[in-house]
Design a protein around this motif. Structure first.
Motif, PDB file in Angstrom:
ATOM      1  N   ALA A  40       0.838  -1.208   0.000  1.00 61.68           N
ATOM      2  CA  ALA A  40       0.000   0.000   0.000  1.00 61.68           C
ATOM      3  C   ALA A  40       0.870   1.255   0.000  1.00 61.68           C
ATOM      4  O   ALA A  40       0.610   2.199  -0.758  1.00 61.68           O
ATOM      5  N   LYS A  41       1.909   1.257   0.816  1.00 61.70           N
ATOM      6  CA  LYS A  41       2.801   2.421   0.879  1.00 61.70           C
ATOM      7  C   LYS A  41       3.526   2.635  -0.448  1.00 61.70           C
ATOM      8  O   LYS A  41       3.614   3.763  -0.941  1.00 61.70           O
ATOM      9  N   ALA A  42       4.063   1.577  -1.034  1.00 58.08           N
ATOM     10  CA  ALA A  42       4.798   1.698  -2.293  1.00 58.08           C
ATOM     11  C   ALA A  42       3.875   2.157  -3.421  1.00 58.08           C
ATOM     12  O   ALA A  42       4.228   3.062  -4.187  1.00 58.08           O
ATOM     13  N   ARG A  43       2.709   1.573  -3.516  1.00 53.22           N
ATOM     14  CA  ARG A  43       1.784   1.929  -4.597  1.00 53.22           C
ATOM     15  C   ARG A  43       1.258   3.351  -4.434  1.00 53.22           C
ATOM     16  O   ARG A  43       1.111   4.079  -5.428  1.00 53.22           O
ATOM     17  N   GLU A  44       0.974   3.746  -3.212  1.00 53.65           N
ATOM     18  CA  GLU A  44       0.482   5.110  -2.961  1.00 53.65           C
ATOM     19  C   GLU A  44       1.508   6.152  -3.403  1.00 53.65           C
ATOM     20  O   GLU A  44       1.152   7.214  -3.907  1.00 53.65           O
ATOM     21  N   SER A  45       2.780   5.830  -3.249  1.00 51.97           N
ATOM     22  CA  SER A  45       3.862   6.747  -3.629  1.00 51.97           C
ATOM     23  C   SER A  45       4.362   6.504  -5.049  1.00 51.97           C
ATOM     24  O   SER A  45       5.330   7.134  -5.477  1.00 51.97           O
ATOM     25  N   HIS A  46       3.746   5.556  -5.752  1.00 53.86           N
ATOM     26  CA  HIS A  46       4.111   5.219  -7.135  1.00 53.86           C
ATOM     27  C   HIS A  46       5.536   4.692  -7.258  1.00 53.86           C
ATOM     28  O   HIS A  46       6.205   4.939  -8.257  1.00 53.86           O
ATOM     29  N   ASN A  47       5.980   3.977  -6.233  1.00 56.43           N
ATOM     30  CA  ASN A  47       7.259   3.278  -6.325  1.00 56.43           C
ATOM     31  C   ASN A  47       7.012   1.915  -6.962  1.00 56.43           C
ATOM     32  O   ASN A  47       5.968   1.301  -6.731  1.00 56.43           O
ATOM     33  N   PRO A  48       7.959   1.429  -7.745  1.00 55.34           N
ATOM     34  CA  PRO A  48       7.784   0.126  -8.391  1.00 55.34           C
ATOM     35  C   PRO A  48       7.674  -1.015  -7.370  1.00 55.34           C
ATOM     36  O   PRO A  48       8.335  -1.000  -6.330  1.00 55.34           O
ATOM     37  N   VAL A  49       6.839  -1.978  -7.720  1.00 51.23           N
ATOM     38  CA  VAL A  49       6.699  -3.204  -6.932  1.00 51.23           C
ATOM     39  C   VAL A  49       7.115  -4.357  -7.834  1.00 51.23           C
ATOM     40  O   VAL A  49       6.633  -4.484  -8.958  1.00 51.23           O
ATOM     41  N   ILE A  50       8.016  -5.170  -7.323  1.00 48.62           N
ATOM     42  CA  ILE A  50       8.516  -6.315  -8.085  1.00 48.62           C
ATOM     43  C   ILE A  50       8.257  -7.584  -7.284  1.00 48.62           C
ATOM     44  O   ILE A  50       8.695  -7.705  -6.145  1.00 48.62           O
ATOM     45  N   TYR A  51       7.544  -8.507  -7.895  1.00 44.51           N
ATOM     46  CA  TYR A  51       7.316  -9.818  -7.309  1.00 44.51           C
ATOM     47  C   TYR A  51       8.315 -10.784  -7.926  1.00 44.51           C
ATOM     48  O   TYR A  51       8.596 -10.715  -9.115  1.00 44.51           O
ATOM     49  N   VAL A  52       8.806 -11.677  -7.109  1.00 42.79           N
ATOM     50  CA  VAL A  52       9.655 -12.750  -7.607  1.00 42.79           C
ATOM     51  C   VAL A  52       8.890 -14.047  -7.350  1.00 42.79           C
ATOM     52  O   VAL A  52       8.399 -14.285  -6.248  1.00 42.79           O
ATOM     53  N   GLN A  53       8.790 -14.860  -8.384  1.00 42.73           N
ATOM     54  CA  GLN A  53       7.996 -16.081  -8.328  1.00 42.73           C
ATOM     55  C   GLN A  53       8.910 -17.269  -8.637  1.00 42.73           C
ATOM     56  O   GLN A  53       9.491 -17.345  -9.717  1.00 42.73           O
ATOM     57  N   HIS A  54       9.002 -18.165  -7.655  1.00 42.64           N
ATOM     58  CA  HIS A  54       9.870 -19.334  -7.815  1.00 42.64           C
ATOM     59  C   HIS A  54       9.150 -20.406  -8.618  1.00 42.64           C
ATOM     60  O   HIS A  54       7.956 -20.629  -8.458  1.00 42.64           O
ATOM     61  N   ASN A  55       9.896 -21.087  -9.473  1.00 44.74           N
ATOM     62  CA  ASN A  55       9.381 -22.160 -10.317  1.00 44.74           C
ATOM     63  C   ASN A  55      10.076 -23.459  -9.955  1.00 44.74           C
ATOM     64  O   ASN A  55      11.309 -23.523  -9.971  1.00 44.74           O
ATOM     65  N   GLU A  56       9.278 -24.489  -9.662  1.00 44.26           N
ATOM     66  CA  GLU A  56       9.836 -25.802  -9.329  1.00 44.26           C
ATOM     67  C   GLU A  56       9.367 -26.840 -10.346  1.00 44.26           C
ATOM     68  O   GLU A  56       8.472 -26.587 -11.156  1.00 44.26           O
ATOM     69  N   GLU A  57       9.967 -28.008 -10.214  1.00 43.41           N
ATOM     70  CA  GLU A  57       9.666 -29.103 -11.137  1.00 43.41           C
ATOM     71  C   GLU A  57       8.297 -29.723 -10.834  1.00 43.41           C
ATOM     72  O   GLU A  57       7.670 -29.451  -9.824  1.00 43.41           O
ATOM     73  N   GLU A  58       7.884 -30.592 -11.729  1.00 42.41           N
ATOM     74  CA  GLU A  58       6.594 -31.273 -11.613  1.00 42.41           C
ATOM     75  C   GLU A  58       6.486 -32.004 -10.274  1.00 42.41           C
ATOM     76  O   GLU A  58       7.414 -32.678  -9.845  1.00 42.41           O
ATOM     77  N   GLY A  59       5.351 -31.835  -9.614  1.00 43.36           N
ATOM     78  CA  GLY A  59       5.081 -32.502  -8.345  1.00 43.36           C
ATOM     79  C   GLY A  59       5.530 -31.729  -7.123  1.00 43.36           C
ATOM     80  O   GLY A  59       5.157 -32.074  -6.003  1.00 43.36           O
ATOM     81  N   ALA A  60       6.304 -30.673  -7.296  1.00 40.37           N
ATOM     82  CA  ALA A  60       6.773 -29.854  -6.170  1.00 40.37           C
ATOM     83  C   ALA A  60       5.704 -28.820  -5.801  1.00 40.37           C
ATOM     84  O   ALA A  60       4.840 -28.492  -6.616  1.00 40.37           O
ATOM     85  N   PRO A  61       5.753 -28.297  -4.566  1.00 36.70           N
ATOM     86  CA  PRO A  61       4.732 -27.330  -4.133  1.00 36.70           C
ATOM     87  C   PRO A  61       4.636 -26.077  -5.011  1.00 36.70           C
ATOM     88  O   PRO A  61       3.557 -25.509  -5.150  1.00 36.70           O
ATOM     89  N   LEU A  62       5.748 -25.655  -5.604  1.00 42.77           N
ATOM     90  CA  LEU A  62       5.748 -24.456  -6.453  1.00 42.77           C
ATOM     91  C   LEU A  62       5.896 -24.821  -7.934  1.00 42.77           C
ATOM     92  O   LEU A  62       6.495 -24.076  -8.716  1.00 42.77           O
TER      93      LEU A  62
END
Length: 177
Positions: A40-62
């Motif tokens: 909320a603070k970053a978006r209100e001030s128009h600072n960039p938000v970067i998500y990092v999304q981990h990718n795992e192999e078949e059958g793993a939680p991610l």
């Protein structure tokens, strides 16, 4: 502490698969609430938000493109947010993260997310090596217990280590301008 427009908030690996019974994340509700506050603070001030999304192999939680891989709905990305895909703990390794930061003129990173002792630590170390000014939000990263060490012990240990290398602030202390 106020941080300027050349600062981006990074949310690392806060994905559905990390909130399963197999991963008892320490204070998961508080973690999500603090990341919501930072967003909320970053978006209100128009600072960039970067998500990092981990990718795992078949059958793993991610496993890529499964419900567990999706970013947690409580902190879902907005249309303008950047999502970086990764396959190893270091968010810079074999990704376009550094190119994206350079293109946006980002010099400072505010780090939050999962897991303290893996991806948050690896990303923090690499960001420092690359010359970024780093703030780790000490109450907006978490992990689960391992062996005889509780999650709380691990988080405290890593916060001490982070404090030796970077700025360490609570979510309530971070102010984007």
């Amino acid at each position: 502490m106020q941080v300027s427009k050349d600062t981006a908030l990074m949310v690392i690996d806060v994905q559905n698969g990390m909130f399963l019974e197999d991963y008892p994340i320490h204070e998961e509700e508080q973690l999500l609430n603090r990341i919501q506050l930072l967003l909320a603070k970053a978006r209100e001030s128009h600072n960039p938000v970067i998500y990092v999304q981990h990718n795992e192999e078949e059958g793993a939680p991610l496993e890529t493109h499964t419900p567990g891989w999706e970013i947690h709905t409580a902190i879902a990305p907005a249309a303008q947010d950047l999502i970086i895909q990764k396959h190893v703990p270091d968010s810079f390794r074999e990704t376009n993260l550094q190119d994206e930061l350079d293109a946006r003129g980002i010099k400072k990173l505010v780090l939050s997310g999962l897991q303290t002792d893996l991806c948050v630590d690896a990303t923090c170390r690499r960001a420092v090596e690359l010359g970024y000014d780093v703030i780790v939000v000490k109450d907006a990263h978490s992990t689960c217990g391992q062996g005889s060490r509780s999650a709380e012990q691990i988080i405290e240990e890593y916060n001490r280590s982070f404090a030796e290398r970077v700025k360490l602030l609570e979510a309530s202390e971070v102010e984007f301008i």
